[in-house]
Design a protein around this motif. Structure first.
Motif, PDB file in Angstrom:
ATOM      1  N   ALA A  66      -9.022   8.428  -4.993  1.00  0.00           N
ATOM      2  CA  ALA A  66      -7.999   9.415  -5.383  1.00  0.00           C
ATOM      3  C   ALA A  66      -8.143   9.803  -6.857  1.00  0.00           C
TER       4      ALA A  66
ATOM      5  N   ALA B 225      -9.119   4.385  -0.638  1.00  0.00           N
ATOM      6  CA  ALA B 225      -8.405   5.645  -0.870  1.00  0.00           C
ATOM      7  C   ALA B 225      -7.782   5.656  -2.264  1.00  0.00           C
TER       8      ALA B 225
ATOM      9  N   VAL C 176      -4.622  10.466  -2.000  1.00  0.00           N
ATOM     10  CA  VAL C 176      -5.109  11.755  -2.507  1.00  0.00           C
ATOM     11  C   VAL C 176      -3.943  12.742  -2.632  1.00  0.00           C
TER      12      VAL C 176
ATOM     13  N   PHE D 258     -15.236   9.438   0.106  1.00  0.00           N
ATOM     14  CA  PHE D 258     -14.558   8.423   0.920  1.00  0.00           C
ATOM     15  C   PHE D 258     -15.450   7.838   2.027  1.00  0.00           C
TER      16      PHE D 258
ATOM     17  N   LYS E 269     -13.218  13.885  -4.143  1.00  0.00           N
ATOM     18  CA  LYS E 269     -12.467  12.994  -3.258  1.00  0.00           C
ATOM     19  C   LYS E 269     -12.955  13.029  -1.810  1.00  0.00           C
TER      20      LYS E 269
ATOM     21  N   SER F 216      -9.621   0.922   4.131  1.00  0.00           N
ATOM     22  CA  SER F 216      -9.421   2.320   3.716  1.00  0.00           C
ATOM     23  C   SER F 216      -8.345   2.460   2.647  1.00  0.00           C
ATOM     24  N   THR F 217      -7.328   1.610   2.685  1.00  0.00           N
ATOM     25  CA  THR F 217      -6.217   1.753   1.738  1.00  0.00           C
ATOM     26  C   THR F 217      -6.696   1.572   0.302  1.00  0.00           C
TER      27      THR F 217
ATOM     28  N   ASN G 241      -0.831   3.485   6.641  1.00  0.00           N
ATOM     29  CA  ASN G 241      -2.182   3.675   7.182  1.00  0.00           C
ATOM     30  C   ASN G 241      -2.344   2.931   8.502  1.00  0.00           C
TER      31      ASN G 241
ATOM     32  N   SER H 172      -7.532   8.651   3.832  1.00  0.00           N
ATOM     33  CA  SER H 172      -7.580   8.793   2.371  1.00  0.00           C
ATOM     34  C   SER H 172      -6.425   9.651   1.863  1.00  0.00           C
TER      35      SER H 172
END
Lengths: 223, 213
Positions: free
Chosen positions: A155, A151, A74, A164, A160, A147-148, A102, A70
């Motif tokens: 963000a 994230a 972030v 996640f 935050k 995850s991308t 990532n 993340s």
């Protein structure tokens, strides 16, 4: 061509930035060392089944990924550089740049975790290395693809850190279950064709996540 | 000179069900210096971000045409240079590395290296170009933001509080850049500073929603 160049520049910037700030890297390495040690100590003199050991391997990979992946978005929000990035290039370039970063991070991390796990946990015995490493590869790509976009979404939120893994868990559940199953097949010494169904699910997951992310990212990135 | 026109039609922005501003309509053409004023919280920075395409309006439309070609909103990044207090450079990189990153990500050619050198010199940070930005004072960071905004010679330069954090030399350099920009394209800036407002051909008040001279 412009998309490739600008995505590559973002990937390069992320890698150099990570090596200079150690924003995620140090925490990730410590996390991996601590969790593998805890698995080792909790096993003690017991001989857990390969099912359980396959599961704990993916627990380590999942939580390590959650603590590191993340950071890419972030960090941009916290440092106030996301506006700079929005002014420099298209949303698609940012998405692919961050996705590739990532991917590099999680692949390196998963390889390190899997290698350490094989070396330290003597009870974990892999008989089909082709299935094992392909599972690690596809599982990592799946983790990076989901995850991308997550994230990028979190963000913008106030909480935050905690949000996640909570958001990621239901989305990643099919990926994790399939990866655990494929890892179990690798420990049982299954033939490659026996794991094909698992690989098909993992590849489908990756394609769906990346396609959905490309469609969504413009809205997430531009507020 | 480039023929350009940036227009906002009945633009509104709503945050958390609270209206920041409503019914904003304006037009900026080449050779024009356009100021946006308004009391604190009136939405100057928000309007500037919307005009730059980095924030979407809740209502209304933005249209940018360059040489008669309508640019797809919000992909205005090749045509706009923005300096804003909300914009930060990468602190772990030096000024030179930041500008080279901008050059590469924008796909600019090698002639830009000379321009980077010129801008760093012009804004008085050439000697500090290899220092990490985290070691810069707020004034030096503001100067670097100007270099970053001007690297690609944008047809539209947008400044939010143009002279904040700058010393006398910095203010002088910025005002020179503002004058130059009018000849090169268009200038939009948000401020309440009376000295800065002297550079404006038109002044748009967000409090009154009207344009004056």
């Amino acid at each position: 061509m412009y998309l490739v160049i600008s995505s590559y520049q973002i990937l390069l910037k992320e890698i150099v930035s990570e090596f200079r700030t150690r924003y995620a890297l140090n925490a990730l390495i410590m996390f991996v060392v601590v969790t593998i040690s805890m698995v080792l100590f909790s096993i003690g003199t017991e001989s857990p089944s390969q099912d359980i050991l396959s599961g704990t391997l993916w627990i380590v990979i999942f939580f390590s990924a959650m603590s590191g992946l993340s950071r890419t978005f972030v960090a941009e929000e916290e440092r106030g550089t996301s506006l700079t990035l929005r002014l420099l290039t298209s949303a698609s370039s940012v998405y692919f740049g961050k996705l590739f970063y990532n991917l590099v991070l999680i692949l390196a991390l998963s390889m390190f975790i899997a290698g350490s796990y094989l070396f330290i946990i003597k009870e974990f015995i892999v008989k089909s290395y082709d299935i094992f490493w392909l599972t690690i590869f596809l599982g990592s790509v799946g983790l990076a693809s989901a995850s991308t976009i997550l994230a990028a979404i979190i963000a913008k939120a106030n909480t935050k850190g905690t949000l996640f893994p909570v958001l990621a868990f239901p989305i990643l559940l099919p990926l994790l279950l399939t990866a655990i199953n494929a890892t179990r097949l690798a420990t049982e010494g299954a033939f490659f064709v026996e794991a094909l169904q698992e690989f098909q699910i993992l590849i489908s997951f990756i394609i769906v996540m990346i396609t959905a992310s490309i469609m969504l990212f413009d809205y997430v990135w531009k507020d | 000179m480039t023929t350009l026109k940036l227009e906002a039609h009945t633009v509104a922005k709503i945050y958390n069900r609270k209206s920041i501003f409503q019914n904003v309509s304006l037009a900026v053409k080449e050779g024009m210096s356009f100021a946006i004023t308004g009391k604190n919280g009136s939405g100057k920075s928000t309007l500037i971000k919307i005009l730059c395409g980095v924030l979407s309006p809740s209502k209304g439309t933005i249209a940018l045409s360059i040489n008669g070609v309508l640019i797809n909103y919000p992909d205005y990044y090749p045509y706009i240079g923005l300096v804003s207090p909300y914009l930060n450079m990468y602190e772990e990189f030096s000024a030179e590395e930041n500008l080279i990153f901008i050059k590469r990500i924008r796909g600019l050619n090698s002639d830009t290296d000379e321009r980077i050198k010129f801008l760093l010199n012009d804004f008085g940070i050439y000697e500090h170009r290899r220092k990490e930005v985290r070691n810069y004072s707020s004034g030096m960071k503001q100067r670097l933001k100007y270099c970053a905004a001007l690297v690609h010679q944008p047809p539209i330069l947008v400044l939010d509080e143009p002279t904040s954090n700058l010393d006398e030399y910095g203010i002088e350099t910025v005002r020179k850049a503002m004058k130059l920009q009018k000849n090169h394209g268009a200038l939009i800036f948000g401020t309440n500073d009376k000295d800065d407002l002297r550079f404006a051909d038109q002044i748009f008040s967000l409090d009154k929603l009207e344009i004056g001279n």
